[in-house]
Design a protein around this motif. Structure first.
Motif, short mmCIF file in Angstrom:
data_model
loop_
_atom_site.label_atom_id
_atom_site.label_comp_id
_atom_site.label_asym_id
_atom_site.label_seq_id
_atom_site.Cartn_x
_atom_site.Cartn_y
_atom_site.Cartn_z
N GLY A 142 2.17 12.34 -15.88
CA GLY A 142 1.35 13.48 -16.29
C GLY A 142 -0.08 13.10 -16.60
O GLY A 142 -0.44 11.92 -16.70
N TYR A 143 -0.91 14.11 -16.74
CA TYR A 143 -2.34 13.92 -16.99
C TYR A 143 -2.60 13.18 -18.30
O TYR A 143 -3.51 12.35 -18.39
CB TYR A 143 -3.02 15.29 -17.00
CG TYR A 143 -4.43 15.30 -17.54
CD1 TYR A 143 -5.44 14.58 -16.91
CD2 TYR A 143 -4.76 16.04 -18.68
CE1 TYR A 143 -6.74 14.60 -17.40
CE2 TYR A 143 -6.06 16.07 -19.17
CZ TYR A 143 -7.04 15.35 -18.54
OH TYR A 143 -8.32 15.37 -19.02
N HIS A 144 -1.81 13.47 -19.33
CA HIS A 144 -2.08 12.92 -20.65
C HIS A 144 -1.65 11.46 -20.80
O HIS A 144 -1.84 10.87 -21.85
CB HIS A 144 -1.39 13.77 -21.73
CG HIS A 144 -2.06 15.09 -21.94
ND1 HIS A 144 -3.09 15.28 -22.84
CD2 HIS A 144 -1.87 16.29 -21.35
CE1 HIS A 144 -3.49 16.54 -22.81
NE2 HIS A 144 -2.77 17.17 -21.91
N SER A 145 -1.08 10.90 -19.77
CA SER A 145 -0.67 9.50 -19.82
C SER A 145 -1.07 8.81 -18.52
O SER A 145 -0.25 8.29 -17.78
CB SER A 145 0.85 9.39 -20.03
OG SER A 145 1.22 8.05 -20.25
N GLY A 146 -2.39 8.83 -18.25
CA GLY A 146 -2.92 8.24 -17.02
C GLY A 146 -2.52 6.78 -16.87
O GLY A 146 -2.52 6.02 -17.84
N THR A 147 -2.17 6.40 -15.66
CA THR A 147 -1.59 5.09 -15.39
C THR A 147 -2.30 4.41 -14.23
O THR A 147 -2.51 5.02 -13.19
CB THR A 147 -0.10 5.26 -15.02
OG1 THR A 147 0.58 5.93 -16.09
CG2 THR A 147 0.56 3.92 -14.78
N MET A 148 -2.66 3.14 -14.40
CA MET A 148 -3.17 2.36 -13.28
C MET A 148 -2.05 2.20 -12.26
O MET A 148 -0.92 1.83 -12.61
CB MET A 148 -3.64 0.98 -13.74
CG MET A 148 -4.09 0.07 -12.62
SD MET A 148 -5.67 0.54 -11.88
CE MET A 148 -6.82 -0.24 -13.05
N MET A 149 -2.36 2.55 -11.01
CA MET A 149 -1.36 2.44 -9.95
C MET A 149 -1.94 1.63 -8.80
O MET A 149 -3.03 1.92 -8.31
CB MET A 149 -0.94 3.82 -9.47
CG MET A 149 0.22 3.83 -8.46
SD MET A 149 -0.30 3.53 -6.75
CE MET A 149 -1.20 5.01 -6.40
N LEU A 150 -1.23 0.60 -8.38
CA LEU A 150 -1.60 -0.21 -7.23
C LEU A 150 -0.45 -0.20 -6.23
O LEU A 150 0.71 -0.38 -6.62
CB LEU A 150 -1.87 -1.66 -7.64
CG LEU A 150 -2.85 -1.93 -8.77
CD1 LEU A 150 -2.88 -3.42 -9.10
CD2 LEU A 150 -4.25 -1.44 -8.42
N ARG A 151 -0.77 0.02 -4.96
CA ARG A 151 0.23 -0.11 -3.90
C ARG A 151 -0.13 -1.34 -3.07
O ARG A 151 -1.31 -1.64 -2.86
CB ARG A 151 0.25 1.13 -3.01
CG ARG A 151 0.75 2.38 -3.71
CD ARG A 151 0.92 3.54 -2.74
NE ARG A 151 1.22 4.78 -3.42
CZ ARG A 151 2.43 5.15 -3.82
NH1 ARG A 151 3.47 4.34 -3.58
NH2 ARG A 151 2.62 6.29 -4.44
N PHE A 152 0.92 -2.02 -2.59
CA PHE A 152 0.73 -3.26 -1.85
C PHE A 152 1.25 -3.13 -0.43
O PHE A 152 2.09 -2.28 -0.12
CB PHE A 152 1.43 -4.41 -2.57
CG PHE A 152 0.85 -4.71 -3.92
CD1 PHE A 152 -0.15 -5.66 -4.07
CD2 PHE A 152 1.30 -4.03 -5.05
CE1 PHE A 152 -0.69 -5.94 -5.32
CE2 PHE A 152 0.76 -4.30 -6.30
CZ PHE A 152 -0.24 -5.25 -6.43
N GLU A 153 0.74 -4.00 0.42
CA GLU A 153 1.05 -3.95 1.85
C GLU A 153 2.54 -4.12 2.13
O GLU A 153 3.07 -3.56 3.09
CB GLU A 153 0.26 -5.05 2.57
CG GLU A 153 0.20 -4.89 4.08
CD GLU A 153 -0.80 -5.87 4.68
OE1 GLU A 153 -1.59 -5.45 5.54
OE2 GLU A 153 -0.80 -7.07 4.28
N ASP A 154 3.22 -4.85 1.27
CA ASP A 154 4.65 -5.09 1.49
C ASP A 154 5.54 -3.99 0.92
O ASP A 154 6.77 -4.12 0.90
CB ASP A 154 5.08 -6.45 0.93
CG ASP A 154 4.91 -6.55 -0.59
OD1 ASP A 154 4.49 -5.55 -1.21
OD2 ASP A 154 5.18 -7.63 -1.15
#
Length: 394
Positions: A221-233
């Motif tokens: 949700g908006y109130h708990s913004g989270t760093m998100m990274l996606r990887f090639e694998d």
């Protein structure tokens, strides 16, 4: 000639770099990784233009008047969920694209450096501009190229931090009817060097190339913004400001540029057409139930901005609100600078001495309690308990 002897007095806006007729100013990183102007004194002709365009040296307070204030959200659900808050910039950008104009805003290059780039259409590349980027962006020749486009009659939109907008205005030295500027209420800007160290750490940890980044993904949700990274694998990393090393550095206010702690531009009225900031309290502002998908607070400073907003209003849910109430609830950083962390100086002094995880544990420790609370967020989100979890302090 401009010579930076006190780093508090340079926001790194590049106005001096862009205005120099001899091109004898370069923007060079210091030991912390922040860019500062360096003058080649052999080439300098002492024309003084660099000092005349410096937004800090030439800062003049703007007369206080209450701007029109709104809470807005794009009606396009895909754009909304890809945006940090309410997705204000995408319909605005579309108006410029339809006019054959350009939008200059922060995005990523091929190595995930944060850079200002020109966009002329809504495509895959433009989608990278959505969402916050808590790193000082590289501007390069942006101001010069914008000036050329304005002189040729092209519509231009510039989106950046408040000091970047001030720098552009000082560089241009005149108002252009075909220019719209948007400033982002800022909490301070960490250095590109710290961001590079973070990217290197995550790449090595996951042993795969990063293919997507979102600083404040709406995972919970908006109130708990989270760093998100996606990887090639195919792997994916998520982490909130409670445990993510980059977000924790940013929100602890230990990593900002020196000028951010005494920002000249923190006031209600701005030289921009629009000011935007998060809307955490839409329920109190609008008297509606918060669906946790995000809204944006919007201040309109100019008649030009007001007229354009009318033209694009159909693309938004839009509600007029009281400006001072919105600022009291959500806009503490409209008038306030970042607060210096007690260990700010040493945080950068020995940045090169540790791996990223070791460095964070030394200065802004991620505790076992932090990791426990992070691990149960998925369960709390599904059970509707996120509001309760957010009240538990780390």
């Amino acid at each position: 000639m401009i010579e930076i002897t006190d780093k508090v007095k340079c926001c790194g806006c590049t106005a001096c770099f862009n205005i120099c007729p001899k091109k004898c100013i370069s923007m060079q990183p210091d030991t912390e990784g922040f860019l500062y102007p360096i003058v080649d004194k052999k080439q300098c002709v002492n024309c003084g233009l660099c000092e005349k365009v410096c937004p800090i040296l030439n800062y003049k307070p703007i007369e206080e008047k209450t701007p029109a204030a709104y809470v807005v959200r794009t009606k396009n659900q895909h754009d909304l969920m890809q945006s940090t808050s309410g997705g204000f910039s995408t319909p605005l950008a579309q108006w410029f694209f339809n006019k054959g104009g350009s939008v200059w805003t922060a995005s990523y290059d091929n190595n995930w450096n944060v850079v200002h780039r020109e966009f002329t259409k809504d495509d895959v590349e433009f989608s990278k501009t959505r969402g916050s980027k808590y790193v000082q962006s590289y501007l390069g020749d942006t101001y010069t190229e914008i000036q050329d486009e304005l002189k040729n009659g092209r519509w231009v939109c510039f989106i950046g931090t408040t000091c970047q907008v001030y720098g552009l205005k000082e560089f241009l030295k005149k108002d252009y009817e075909n220019l719209i500027t948007v400033d982002l209420v800022c909490h301070g800007t960490p250095s590109p060097k710290l961001w590079e160290k973070y990217i290197d750490f995550q790449t090595k940890k996951y042993n795969s190339r990063i293919t997507d980044i979102n600083f404040r993904n709406k995972t919970y949700g908006y109130h708990s913004g989270t760093m998100m990274l996606r990887f090639e694998d195919g792997k994916k990393y998520t982490g909130s400001a409670r445990v993510d090393y980059m977000l924790k550095s940013f929100f602890s206010e230990i990593a900002s540029r020196p000028s951010c702690y005494t920002c000249k531009f923190k006031q209600l009225n701005r030289v921009s057409d629009y000011t935007v900031f998060d809307c955490w309290h839409m329920g109190e502002l609008l008297g509606k139930k918060d669906d946790d998908r995000g809204y944006t607070n919007l201040l309109v400073h100019t008649d030009k901005g007001g007229e354009l907003l009318k033209e694009i209003a159909a693309a938004y849910e839009i509600f007029q609100v009281d400006a001072e109430k919105a600022i009291a609830l959500d806009g503490i950083m409209v008038r306030n600078s970042a607060t210096p962390h007690k260990d700010r100086a040493s945080f950068y002094t020995d940045l090169d001495e540790h791996e990223m995880d070791e460095h964070i544990q030394k200065y802004i420790k991620v505790t076992s309690k932090d990791r426990l609370l992070e691990s149960i967020k998925g369960i709390a989100y599904k059970g509707g308990l996120m509001a309760t979890l957010r009240k538990i302090k780390g």
